[in-house]
Design an enzyme around this catalytic site. Structure first.
Site, PDB file in Angstrom:
ATOM      1  N   ALA A  42       0.834  -1.247  -0.160  1.00 36.05           N
ATOM      2  CA  ALA A  42      -0.008  -0.044   0.090  1.00 36.05           C
ATOM      3  C   ALA A  42       0.807   1.322  -0.116  1.00 36.05           C
ATOM      4  CB  ALA A  42      -0.855   0.002   1.352  1.00 36.05           C
ATOM      5  N   GLY A  45       3.973   2.968  -5.596  1.00 36.71           N
ATOM      6  CA  GLY A  45       3.313   3.786  -6.557  1.00 36.71           C
ATOM      7  C   GLY A  45       1.921   3.301  -6.848  1.00 36.71           C
ATOM      8  N   ILE A  46       1.650   2.188  -7.038  1.00 39.08           N
ATOM      9  CA  ILE A  46       0.017   1.625  -7.249  1.00 39.08           C
ATOM     10  C   ILE A  46      -0.540   1.819  -6.109  1.00 39.08           C
ATOM     11  CG2 ILE A  46      -1.130   0.016  -8.082  1.00 39.08           C
ATOM     12  CD1 ILE A  46       1.112  -1.161  -9.912  1.00 39.08           C
ATOM     13  N   GLY A  47      -0.057   1.078  -4.969  1.00 35.42           N
ATOM     14  CA  GLY A  47      -0.695   1.178  -3.485  1.00 35.42           C
ATOM     15  C   GLY A  47      -1.096   2.409  -2.949  1.00 35.42           C
ATOM     16  N   ARG A 120       7.571  -7.273 -18.327  1.00 35.01           N
ATOM     17  CA  ARG A 120       6.977  -7.883 -17.072  1.00 35.01           C
ATOM     18  C   ARG A 120       7.672  -9.292 -16.425  1.00 35.01           C
ATOM     19  NH1 ARG A 120       2.536  -5.890 -19.657  1.00 35.01           N
ATOM     20  NH2 ARG A 120       1.179  -4.380 -18.430  1.00 35.01           N
ATOM     21  N   ASN A 127       9.534 -10.430  -7.915  1.00 35.47           N
ATOM     22  CA  ASN A 127       7.955 -10.308  -7.504  1.00 35.47           C
ATOM     23  C   ASN A 127       7.655 -11.663  -7.402  1.00 35.47           C
ATOM     24  OD1 ASN A 127       8.163  -7.648  -7.881  1.00 35.47           O
ATOM     25  ND2 ASN A 127       6.764  -7.469  -9.479  1.00 35.47           N
ATOM     26  N   HIS A 210      -1.786 -11.063 -19.599  1.00 34.65           N
ATOM     27  CA  HIS A 210      -1.509  -9.600 -19.003  1.00 34.65           C
ATOM     28  C   HIS A 210      -0.120  -9.166 -19.406  1.00 34.65           C
ATOM     29  CE1 HIS A 210      -2.244  -6.007 -16.960  1.00 34.65           C
ATOM     30  NE2 HIS A 210      -1.382  -6.159 -15.889  1.00 34.65           N
ATOM     31  N   MET A 261      -3.241   2.069 -13.374  1.00 32.04           N
ATOM     32  CA  MET A 261      -3.246   0.562 -12.804  1.00 32.04           C
ATOM     33  C   MET A 261      -3.966   0.651 -11.468  1.00 32.04           C
ATOM     34  SD  MET A 261      -2.786  -2.424 -13.119  1.00 32.04           S
ATOM     35  CE  MET A 261      -4.239  -3.005 -12.102  1.00 32.04           C
TER      36      MET A 261
END
Length: 347
Positions: A42, A45-47, A120, A127, A210, A261
């Site tokens: 969280a 950058g997305i979180g 990715r 990841n 994806h 995103m």
């Protein structure tokens, strides 16, 4: 609902007393069950924008924000937004269990972002380990939650999660989702521009996976219908497939597609919450365990319900170009799925 989120935020900026209007236009209804959502990663950058968007969602009553660092500050900041949900920040592995306990939906944007020149799959080694660790905790603390996997490469991290849950004896294929919503968002945006139609009215299914060529937008099924040339369809498909790279290059090494995103992740989480709450006919594209092709996981339209996946819908009629694209994507998607399974079972 989807098109109204950003309009609602702009409305709130201009009219400080409009928070109730903001909520009602942004996401659904106010008379809803108690639902806890956990965001893992969280502080990233997305979180961070995802945490804000989930705070705006009136379907959320408790919002748990977890990361290895920085979450107390994010939680304090987001927690000042005057909406329904109670926000709590959790930091470090020792607090992960508390973040997860009682969660109805767990969203996972954790991991390292893409950088220029990276695919990715270049993210895999880092990841994959993060996802495996988080899913081990999910299996222990909230085995019945719906899992929204954002961490890339989704084509591999979803199979990793499935294997972790199988080993723990908690796997339910109806509750594990790879979030491919950003591909749909991009396809809608790009199609609307070329077809000269309002983007809020556009619907474009996106199937496959994806990453790169595994992303296959079905523009032959797009609505409203538009008489676009074959060359335009090819270009739209390529741009949808390369959308992430377009953003990475535009940010010149200083970020990836974090904001769009987060928006897409919030849309899909909202759909999951609606399904849990019994809202009928909630359909979104997602990368799930599937029998629509010979591959064990595949992205297509999914009907969501009180237990997660209610049904995986057929692909529908494909154009010759789409049939060719489907066959081209299968070997790469198969390899990515197998890579995830092998990682989960070898470590």
């Amino acid at each position: 609902m989807k098109a109204s989120i950003l309009r609602s935020v702009r409305s709130a900026v201009s009219r400080s007393s409009s928070s109730n209007r903001l909520l009602s236009r942004s996401f659904a209804t106010e008379s809803v069950p108690e639902r806890k959502v956990a965001v893992l990663g969280a502080a990233g950058g997305i979180g961070q924008p995802l945490a804000l968007l989930m705070k705006l969602n009136p379907l959320v009553s408790k919002l748990a924000l977890y990361d290895i660092a920085g979450t107390p500050g994010v939680a304090a900041d987001v927690g000042h937004v005057n909406t329904r949900s109670e926000v709590t920040g959790y930091v470090g592995e020792e607090q992960l269990g508390k973040a997860l306990e009682g969660s109805d939906v767990v969203i996972i944007p954790a991991g390292v972002p893409r950088k220029p020149g990276m695919t990715r799959d270049d993210l895999f080694n880092i990841n994959a380990g993060i996802v495996k660790s988080l899913c081990t905790a999910i299996a222990k603390y909230c085995p019945n939650a719906l899992i929204n996997m954002i961490s890339n490469p989704v084509n591999s991290t979803v199979p990793i999660a499935a294997e972790v849950f199988k080993k723990a004896g908690t796997y339910d294929e109806k509750k594990l989702f790879g979030v491919t919503t950003l591909d749909v968002v991009r396809a809608k945006t790009f199609y609307a521009g070329k077809a000269n139609v309002p983007v809020a009215e556009v619907n474009v299914p996106v199937i496959g996976g994806h990453a790169g060529i595994t992303i296959l937008p079905l523009f032959s099924q797009a609505t409203p219908r538009a008489n676009l040339s074959d060359d335009t369809i090819v270009a739209l498909t390529k741009r949808t497939q390369d959308g992430g790279t377009e953003v990475v290059e535009a940010k010149a090494g200083k970020g990836s597609a974090t904001l769009s995103m987060a928006y897409a992740g919030a849309l899909f989480a909202d759909a999951c919450l609606k399904g849990l709450n019994g809202v009928p006919d909630v359909v979104e594209c997602s990368f799930v365990q599937s029998t629509v092709t010979e591959l064990p996981f595949f992205a297509s339209k999914v009907k969501l319900g009180k237990n997660g996946v209610e049904s995986v819908l057929d692909l529908g009629p494909l154009s010759d170009f789409e049939k060719e694209g489907l066959e081209k994507l299968k070997p790469e998607l198969k390899a990515s799925i197998e890579k995830g399974i092998q990682f989960a079972n070898a470590n």
